[in-house]
Scaffold this motif. Structure first.
Motif, PDB file in Angstrom:
ATOM      1  N   SER A 148      -4.761 -40.354   8.876  1.00 17.04           N
ATOM      2  CA  SER A 148      -3.962 -39.440   8.645  1.00 17.04           C
ATOM      3  C   SER A 148      -4.263 -38.077   9.546  1.00 17.04           C
ATOM      4  O   SER A 148      -3.771 -36.978   9.303  1.00 17.04           O
ATOM      5  CB  SER A 148      -4.280 -38.702   7.195  1.00 17.04           C
ATOM      6  OG  SER A 148      -5.794 -38.513   7.146  1.00 17.04           O
ATOM      7  N   ILE A 149      -4.827 -38.550  10.834  1.00 18.53           N
ATOM      8  CA  ILE A 149      -5.200 -37.451  11.878  1.00 18.53           C
ATOM      9  C   ILE A 149      -4.683 -38.563  13.273  1.00 18.53           C
ATOM     10  O   ILE A 149      -5.204 -39.722  13.173  1.00 18.53           O
ATOM     11  CB  ILE A 149      -6.333 -37.014  11.783  1.00 18.53           C
ATOM     12  CG1 ILE A 149      -6.436 -35.852  13.025  1.00 18.53           C
ATOM     13  CG2 ILE A 149      -7.429 -37.811  11.927  1.00 18.53           C
ATOM     14  CD1 ILE A 149      -7.797 -34.808  12.934  1.00 18.53           C
ATOM     15  N   PRO A 150      -4.108 -37.963  14.172  1.00 18.47           N
ATOM     16  CA  PRO A 150      -4.117 -38.687  15.486  1.00 18.47           C
ATOM     17  C   PRO A 150      -5.346 -39.088  16.071  1.00 18.47           C
ATOM     18  O   PRO A 150      -6.345 -38.539  15.950  1.00 18.47           O
ATOM     19  CB  PRO A 150      -3.126 -37.714  16.332  1.00 18.47           C
ATOM     20  CG  PRO A 150      -2.349 -36.833  15.323  1.00 18.47           C
ATOM     21  CD  PRO A 150      -3.541 -36.631  14.249  1.00 18.47           C
ATOM     22  N   ILE A 178       3.095 -40.176  13.977  1.00 20.14           N
ATOM     23  CA  ILE A 178       2.633 -39.715  15.212  1.00 20.14           C
ATOM     24  C   ILE A 178       1.673 -41.016  15.609  1.00 20.14           C
ATOM     25  O   ILE A 178       0.673 -41.338  15.124  1.00 20.14           O
ATOM     26  CB  ILE A 178       1.623 -38.466  15.035  1.00 20.14           C
ATOM     27  CG1 ILE A 178       2.550 -37.212  14.783  1.00 20.14           C
ATOM     28  CG2 ILE A 178       1.194 -38.285  16.438  1.00 20.14           C
ATOM     29  CD1 ILE A 178       1.948 -36.016  14.451  1.00 20.14           C
ATOM     30  N   GLY A 179       1.987 -41.274  17.112  1.00 24.81           N
ATOM     31  CA  GLY A 179       1.363 -42.523  17.413  1.00 24.81           C
ATOM     32  C   GLY A 179       1.811 -43.789  17.050  1.00 24.81           C
ATOM     33  O   GLY A 179       2.561 -44.006  16.157  1.00 24.81           O
ATOM     34  N   ALA A 240       0.552 -35.398  11.127  1.00 27.49           N
ATOM     35  CA  ALA A 240       2.172 -35.885  10.857  1.00 27.49           C
ATOM     36  C   ALA A 240       2.634 -35.540   9.542  1.00 27.49           C
ATOM     37  O   ALA A 240       4.014 -35.449   9.859  1.00 27.49           O
ATOM     38  CB  ALA A 240       1.693 -37.360  10.579  1.00 27.49           C
ATOM     39  N   ARG A 241       1.840 -34.954   8.599  1.00 24.95           N
ATOM     40  CA  ARG A 241       2.713 -34.258   7.498  1.00 24.95           C
ATOM     41  C   ARG A 241       3.224 -33.148   7.658  1.00 24.95           C
ATOM     42  O   ARG A 241       4.196 -32.755   7.152  1.00 24.95           O
ATOM     43  CB  ARG A 241       1.438 -34.054   6.220  1.00 24.95           C
ATOM     44  CG  ARG A 241       2.080 -33.828   5.054  1.00 24.95           C
ATOM     45  CD  ARG A 241       2.684 -35.050   4.260  1.00 24.95           C
ATOM     46  NE  ARG A 241       2.006 -36.422   4.351  1.00 24.95           N
ATOM     47  CZ  ARG A 241       0.834 -36.614   3.552  1.00 24.95           C
ATOM     48  NH1 ARG A 241       0.368 -35.846   2.681  1.00 24.95           N
ATOM     49  NH2 ARG A 241       0.116 -37.652   3.705  1.00 24.95           N
ATOM     50  N   ILE A 242       2.342 -32.218   8.591  1.00 25.70           N
ATOM     51  CA  ILE A 242       2.940 -30.943   9.061  1.00 25.70           C
ATOM     52  C   ILE A 242       3.998 -31.270  10.099  1.00 25.70           C
ATOM     53  O   ILE A 242       5.248 -30.360   9.789  1.00 25.70           O
ATOM     54  CB  ILE A 242       1.861 -30.418   9.980  1.00 25.70           C
ATOM     55  CG1 ILE A 242       0.772 -29.872   8.976  1.00 25.70           C
ATOM     56  CG2 ILE A 242       2.235 -29.132  10.349  1.00 25.70           C
ATOM     57  CD1 ILE A 242      -0.626 -29.508   9.670  1.00 25.70           C
ATOM     58  N   GLN A 243       4.239 -32.003  10.642  1.00 23.08           N
ATOM     59  CA  GLN A 243       5.317 -32.534  11.430  1.00 23.08           C
ATOM     60  C   GLN A 243       6.544 -32.830  10.633  1.00 23.08           C
ATOM     61  O   GLN A 243       7.810 -32.406  10.845  1.00 23.08           O
ATOM     62  CB  GLN A 243       5.094 -33.616  12.683  1.00 23.08           C
ATOM     63  CG  GLN A 243       6.293 -33.928  13.219  1.00 23.08           C
ATOM     64  CD  GLN A 243       6.101 -35.037  14.397  1.00 23.08           C
ATOM     65  OE1 GLN A 243       5.598 -34.467  15.544  1.00 23.08           O
ATOM     66  NE2 GLN A 243       6.375 -36.153  14.348  1.00 23.08           N
ATOM     67  N   SER A 244       6.290 -33.608   9.854  1.00 21.78           N
ATOM     68  CA  SER A 244       7.376 -34.046   8.725  1.00 21.78           C
ATOM     69  C   SER A 244       7.888 -32.781   7.895  1.00 21.78           C
ATOM     70  O   SER A 244       9.160 -32.784   7.954  1.00 21.78           O
ATOM     71  CB  SER A 244       6.727 -35.294   7.895  1.00 21.78           C
ATOM     72  OG  SER A 244       7.850 -35.644   6.955  1.00 21.78           O
TER      73      SER A 244
END
Length: 561
Positions: A148-150, A178-179, A240-244
């Motif tokens: 859950s983190i790149p 992401i990734g 990824a959640r923030i980008q979404s």
């Protein structure tokens, strides 16, 4: 003619030692040491928030015995940038002074922490996933995993006599936002490994963890149906959640604002490294009051009920720039960490009192995607690695036992249940206990200024009197403070309002008073002591407690000390 028979003796190697100081039998505060031939390295160095203790202090691993035992690490290797894997390093690294290897995102997060403490940052060394580092006699490879983190990585740790995979936190996400997805080939090339030191967080969950793209779809479905303001709480590191959420806001006609210093800092670091390039422009928090409610999407920290978080301040009506109102929505897009259930429920009760709608894993489980592997993913990984031995870590006892049971069905030996402080030796294909060190909890005040332990206080102007007014609401067990803290002094007073408000919330919540009179009687003396400890000169205190809904049975007292 007689010829002597040649005897070939198998080469012997020193044992590989494993010494966990955090993250075994608990979730959080991960730190593991590996030793070989009197050389040591450390993997991760995290902290945890002790929400079960007053003032929610930080706990970091106990490393006091390492120097006397000759176990000082010669290098630290970081699997990823979550606080439970890096949050203690700025406190502990000065005892070691060794190089720190991590991927660029984690390095930048550590750089900010080191600078806050006034530490030099030349020891922080960025590596790319897929590369390896030689730290004789260790060779450590960074193997990319999805989490859950790149830039999360498992660590392939090799010595002349053993090959170990330390998984860190991971999952098999077929559609990460992401990734790239996880690649099986680096793991298959390592097979067979002698030992896997493995994440157990979801070892008791059957099936496969949810993809991050599925969580995004569920969030959008809920947000589209919401009227009024929407606040979504997630971990600041879940880029990824923030980008979404940023993309969802754009599609739903909402504008994004970030609440919480850690959220703002994380997004700034991510953009610096090239992530979140298509994230929409942010609305400054001080402009939120000018926007129609249906145009606002807030992304906030505080999903675990942390008392100083942006979300807690919203639930108590104490955020300086924004109030949530009846009909607004709060979405919890994060799993409750075991042990945090009570503060999370207290947080939700605050929103219920405001008539704010709550969406969480109970109303819609798809709102969150775990970053840890369920049982089907564990089976898949072990099919690639073909490990001889497995050591379940990163979980509580129930998770470790579930992991043991799963491994044994796959023919993988699990010789020990490891706990923090154990010293185990991997030798001749077996894993055996050597010793156990009793560890003491090491607690830090969450407001301790990094780099300034015990800093001398500066002279402050004295105030002749201080008036404090609190608005309180009765609960089933006592009282809770709502609204903003009101205080006034006859002269300039160097008072940390945020620290005082946090202390009052903790203290009031712990007092089982039946009336405001009883509450004031039990609160006045401790409040005086707190002020004495935080101000150069103790003022005369005037304390006023006011009920949120005045009724005859609610006594209000305004007498001073």
């Amino acid at each position: 003619m007689f010829r002597p028979r040649a005897q070939i003796r198998p080469r012997t190697y020193p044992p590989l030692l494993f010494h966990p100081l955090g993250g075994c039998g608990e979730i959080g505060m991960n730190l593991s040491l590996y030793g070989y031939d009197d050389h040591w390295i450390a993997v991760d160095c995290g902290m945890m928030i002790r929400q079960d203790l007053p003032d929610a202090p930080l706990q970091i691993p106990d490393v006091a015995h390492l120097a006397a035992e000759g176990m000082i690490p010669e290098a630290v290797f970081i699997t990823h940038g979550h606080e439970d894997h890096i949050g203690a390093l700025a406190w502990i690294w000065p005892h070691w002074g060794c190089p720190v290897y991590a991927t660029p995102l984690a390095i930048e997060m550590l750089r900010a922490k080191f600078l806050e403490r006034g530490l030099r940052t030349d020891a922080l060394r960025a590596v790319t996933p897929g590369s390896s580092v030689e730290q004789s006699p260790f060779k450590v490879g960074f193997v990319a995993v999805t989490h859950s983190i790149p830039e999360s990585c498992a660590l392939a740790i090799e010595t002349p006599g053993a090959r170990v995979l330390h998984t860190g936190d991971w999952k098999l996400d077929p559609a990460p936002l992401i990734g790239p997805p996880i690649d099986s080939r680096p793991f298959e090339r390592l097979a067979p490994v002698d030992l896997v030191v493995a994440d157990s967080t979801n070892a008791d969950v059957e099936g496969h963890s949810r993809s991050e793209s599925e969580a995004g779809a569920a969030l959008e479905a809920v947000i589209r149906e919401c009227r009024g303001r929407v606040a979504v709480s997630c971990f600041a590191s879940n880029l990824a959640r923030i980008q979404s959420l940023g993309q969802i806001a754009a599609r739903c006609g909402r504008r994004v604002a970030l609440l919480g210093r850690s959220m703002e800092r994380m997004v700034a670091i991510a953009r610096q490294l090239g992530y979140l390039e298509d994230f929409p422009p942010q609305v400054p928090t001080y402009d939120l009051g000018y926007l129609p409610p249906e145009e606002i999407l807030l992304i906030a920290t505080g999903s675990q009920g942390e008392p100083r978080s942006a979300l807690s301040r919203l639930a108590q009506g104490r955020h300086p720039l924004l109030d949530l109102e009846a009909g607004d929505h709060v979405i919890f897009s994060a799993r409750a960490i075991p042990g945090n259930e009570r503060p999370i429920e207290r947080l939700k009760n605050g929103f219920r009192r405001l008539d704010v709608h709550i969406h969480d894993e109970h109303s819609d489980p798809a709102l969150h995607a775990s970053g840890h592997p369920a049982r089907a993913e564990l089976r898949q990984l072990y099919g690639w690695l073909k490990p001889r031995l497995l050591l379940p870590v990163h979980g509580e006892l129930t998770h470790q036992e579930a992991h043991r049971e799963l491994a044994e069905t796959l023919g993988i030996a699990v010789p020990n249940r490891v706990v923090n402080g154990d010293l185990l030796a991997l030798e001749n294909g077996t894993l055996s206990p050597r010793r156990h060190f009793h560890l003491q909890p090491t607690l830090l005040s969450p407001r301790t200024r990094a780099g300034r332990p015990g800093a001398a206080s500066t002279p402050r102007r004295a105030a002749s009197s201080l008036s404090i007014a609190l608005t309180l609401l009765p609960t089933e067990t006592g009282w809770t403070r709502i609204g903003r803290l009101l205080w006034d002094s006859e002269s300039a007073l160097d008072l940390d309002e945020e620290a005082l408000a946090d202390w009052l919330d903790q203290r009031i919540d712990a007092i089982p008073a039946e009336s405001l009179l009883q509450l004031r009687q039990q609160l006045f003396a401790p409040l005086n002591e707190w002020l004495k400890a935080h101000l150069a000169k103790l003022p005369e205190l005037h304390l006023q407690l006011m009920p949120a809904d005045p009724q005859p049975e609610h006594e209000v007292r305004t007498a001073s000390g």
